[in-house]
Design an enzyme around this catalytic site. Sequence first.
Site, PDB file in Angstrom:
ATOM      1  CG  HIS A 268      35.746  84.592 101.045  1.00 49.44           C
ATOM      2  ND1 HIS A 268      36.180  85.692 100.358  1.00 49.44           N
ATOM      3  CD2 HIS A 268      34.394  84.546 100.907  1.00 49.44           C
ATOM      4  CE1 HIS A 268      35.120  86.296  99.837  1.00 49.44           C
ATOM      5  NE2 HIS A 268      34.036  85.624 100.141  1.00 49.44           N
ATOM      6  CG  ASP A 322      27.860  80.030 101.032  1.00 51.14           C
ATOM      7  OD1 ASP A 322      26.820  80.699 101.069  1.00 51.14           O
ATOM      8  OD2 ASP A 322      28.618  79.985 100.043  1.00 51.14           O
TER       9      ASP A 322
HETATM   10  N1  ACO Z   1      38.707  73.145 102.412  1.00 53.18           N
HETATM   11  C1  ACO Z   1      39.961  72.682 102.534  1.00 53.18           C
HETATM   12  N2  ACO Z   1      41.049  73.325 102.060  1.00 53.18           N
HETATM   13  C2  ACO Z   1      40.851  74.480 101.425  1.00 53.18           C
HETATM   14  C3  ACO Z   1      39.557  75.012 101.248  1.00 53.18           C
HETATM   15  C4  ACO Z   1      38.471  74.305 101.776  1.00 53.18           C
HETATM   16  N3  ACO Z   1      37.224  74.753 101.660  1.00 53.18           N
HETATM   17  N4  ACO Z   1      39.662  76.152 100.558  1.00 53.18           N
HETATM   18  C5  ACO Z   1      40.947  76.353 100.285  1.00 53.18           C
HETATM   19  N5  ACO Z   1      41.684  75.325 100.815  1.00 53.18           N
HETATM   20  C6  ACO Z   1      43.135  75.156 100.745  1.00 53.18           C
HETATM   21  C7  ACO Z   1      43.570  74.804  99.348  1.00 53.18           C
HETATM   22  O1  ACO Z   1      43.556  73.415  99.140  1.00 53.18           O
HETATM   23  C8  ACO Z   1      44.937  75.419  99.285  1.00 53.18           C
HETATM   24  O2  ACO Z   1      45.817  74.555  99.997  1.00 53.18           O
HETATM   25  P1  ACO Z   1      47.339  74.325  99.483  1.00 53.18           P
HETATM   26  O3  ACO Z   1      47.955  75.706  99.503  1.00 53.18           O
HETATM   27  O4  ACO Z   1      47.917  73.377 100.463  1.00 53.18           O
HETATM   28  O5  ACO Z   1      47.215  73.781  98.082  1.00 53.18           O
HETATM   29  C9  ACO Z   1      44.801  76.699 100.114  1.00 53.18           C
HETATM   30  O6  ACO Z   1      43.726  76.444 101.019  1.00 53.18           O
HETATM   31  C10 ACO Z   1      44.505  77.937  99.277  1.00 53.18           C
HETATM   32  O7  ACO Z   1      43.442  77.644  98.387  1.00 53.18           O
HETATM   33  P2  ACO Z   1      43.125  78.415  97.042  1.00 53.18           P
HETATM   34  O8  ACO Z   1      42.423  77.486  96.102  1.00 53.18           O
HETATM   35  O9  ACO Z   1      44.334  79.132  96.540  1.00 53.18           O
HETATM   36  O10 ACO Z   1      42.114  79.510  97.547  1.00 53.18           O
HETATM   37  P3  ACO Z   1      41.123  80.345  96.608  1.00 53.18           P
HETATM   38  O11 ACO Z   1      41.220  81.751  97.074  1.00 53.18           O
HETATM   39  O12 ACO Z   1      41.310  80.098  95.161  1.00 53.18           O
HETATM   40  O13 ACO Z   1      39.735  79.677  97.009  1.00 53.18           O
HETATM   41  C11 ACO Z   1      37.503  79.289  97.437  1.00 53.18           C
HETATM   42  C12 ACO Z   1      38.639  80.301  97.501  1.00 53.18           C
HETATM   43  C13 ACO Z   1      37.217  78.946  95.958  1.00 53.18           C
HETATM   44  C14 ACO Z   1      36.258  79.927  98.035  1.00 53.18           C
HETATM   45  C15 ACO Z   1      37.910  78.004  98.205  1.00 53.18           C
HETATM   46  O14 ACO Z   1      38.252  78.318  99.531  1.00 53.18           O
HETATM   47  C16 ACO Z   1      36.837  76.925  98.175  1.00 53.18           C
HETATM   48  O15 ACO Z   1      36.775  76.160  97.218  1.00 53.18           O
HETATM   49  N6  ACO Z   1      35.993  76.843  99.251  1.00 53.18           N
HETATM   50  C17 ACO Z   1      34.917  75.907  99.294  1.00 53.18           C
HETATM   51  C18 ACO Z   1      33.716  76.448  98.522  1.00 53.18           C
HETATM   52  C19 ACO Z   1      33.008  77.548  99.257  1.00 53.18           C
HETATM   53  O16 ACO Z   1      32.733  77.472 100.448  1.00 53.18           O
HETATM   54  N7  ACO Z   1      32.659  78.600  98.495  1.00 53.18           N
HETATM   55  C20 ACO Z   1      31.907  79.751  99.013  1.00 53.18           C
HETATM   56  C21 ACO Z   1      32.748  80.981  98.964  1.00 53.18           C
HETATM   57  S1  ACO Z   1      31.959  82.319  99.762  1.00 53.18           S
HETATM   58  C22 ACO Z   1      30.807  82.821  98.662  1.00 53.18           C
HETATM   59  O17 ACO Z   1      30.856  82.681  97.483  1.00 53.18           O
HETATM   60  C23 ACO Z   1      29.684  83.493  99.272  1.00 53.18           C
END
Ligand code: ACO
Length: 385
Positions: A268, A322
């Site tokens: 998140h 979610d």
């Molecule tokens: N699975 C595995 N690794 C993850 C995930 C995930 N779901 N989410 C983030 N990471 C990792 C990234 O690869 C990154 O790793 P790194 O630093 O080694 O490159 C690190 O965690 C940070 O990730 P960011 O992309 O900087 O985090 P951001 O804040 O942009 O992402 C997001 C937030 C878009 C929600 C992301 O976690 C994601 O894509 N999750 C999956 C989709 C999801 O569940 N969305 C629902 C969100 S809640 C809502 O809208 C109600």
Amino acid sequence: MALAVKGLEGIVAAETKSSFIDGEKGILEYVGIAIDDLARNSTFEETVFLLWNNRLPNKAELDEFTGMLRDRYELPPGMEQRLVALPTSAQPMHVLRTMVSALSMHDLEPNKVDLPSARRKALNILGHVPTLIAYFDRYRRGLPLVHPRKDLSFAANFLYMLNGKEPTPAMVRAFDICMILHADHGLNNSTFTARVIISTLSDMYSAITGAIGSLRGPLHGGANEEVMEMLGEIEKLAKEQGKDAMEVIEPYIMDRLKRKERIMGFGHRVYKTIDPRATFLKTFSKQIAADTGNLKLYEMSSKIEQIMAREVGSKGIYPNVDFYSATTYHSIGLKLDLFTPMFAMSRVSGWAAHCLEQLADNRLFRPAAAYIGPHAVAYAPIEKR
Ligand code: ACO
């Protein structure tokens, strides 16, 4: 001009009294009340009143508000015909976005943005959205439409219209809790979208339509569908390999992480610990899964959570709302492509709350972009390109 932060992360762009989030401590409050307290004790209707008035209603106020909402369960004349003219293959989020936009044409004063008018429009949309979703789902399944019942709560009426029979009290409670948990969440992408649109003094219908478009994306509200798809993929894989689903979870998750793929329902932008909505839903989804014979799905989810905590917990990646809402909705019997519309149905309340706040103290959103293109480029006539 340099780019401050990509994706506006951490940038404060508005003031709100609706919800407070502490992503480090895992706190979410609506108007100062802990989400857990609301989920345990409140109803969705009362929560909407809270968000739109910044206080809980007394009994008479709640009755009046609930009555006004129920008066809007039925669609305006003409909307039903419009809905059943849509292709049955259409996806419910696209249907919802289109039909909420169409509601504006049934409003004699669609452009009015004074606060009482904006509240009335918000109530129109909130009252009509469950009917739009339930009608479309029955229409595409070739079933007769089931008209709303004013004697039923928001949650009970929706499940009744969808399934054609009165839901059990346990189903209604589970669904009502999901509605409460999804109602508002600070300046998330779709809420920001709604506030940006209303800040031009455009109308409530346009703001909510835009927000639905934002919510549909898989990085936002679309993730709960993908969680269920992932659980289905794991079950399919296990079947192909002649194994139990629990045995293939570890290699499946590890393989995806190795390929740098995201596991839906985790991570998140704000929470760097477990999402407080997920904490509550986890316990709740176990109970509803057990009651409906879906305990296996809950156990699979729980195992995925353990692996993710071990592998990426140190990066602050934990389950979000979610993750466990997917199994909860599945246990209630909702079809996969209705998961995100369920999110939208609840979030209309939060979008509207933010639009009302924006209108009460409006300033047009107009950020700047850091220009990274060339300068002083000579214009080349078309025959010379
Ligand atoms: N699975 C595995 N690794 C993850 C995930 C995930 N779901 N989410 C983030 N990471 C990792 C990234 O690869 C990154 O790793 P790194 O630093 O080694 O490159 C690190 O965690 C940070 O990730 P960011 O992309 O900087 O985090 P951001 O804040 O942009 O992402 C997001 C937030 C878009 C929600 C992301 O976690 C994601 O894509 N999750 C999956 C989709 C999801 O569940 N969305 C629902 C969100 S809640 C809502 O809208 C109600």
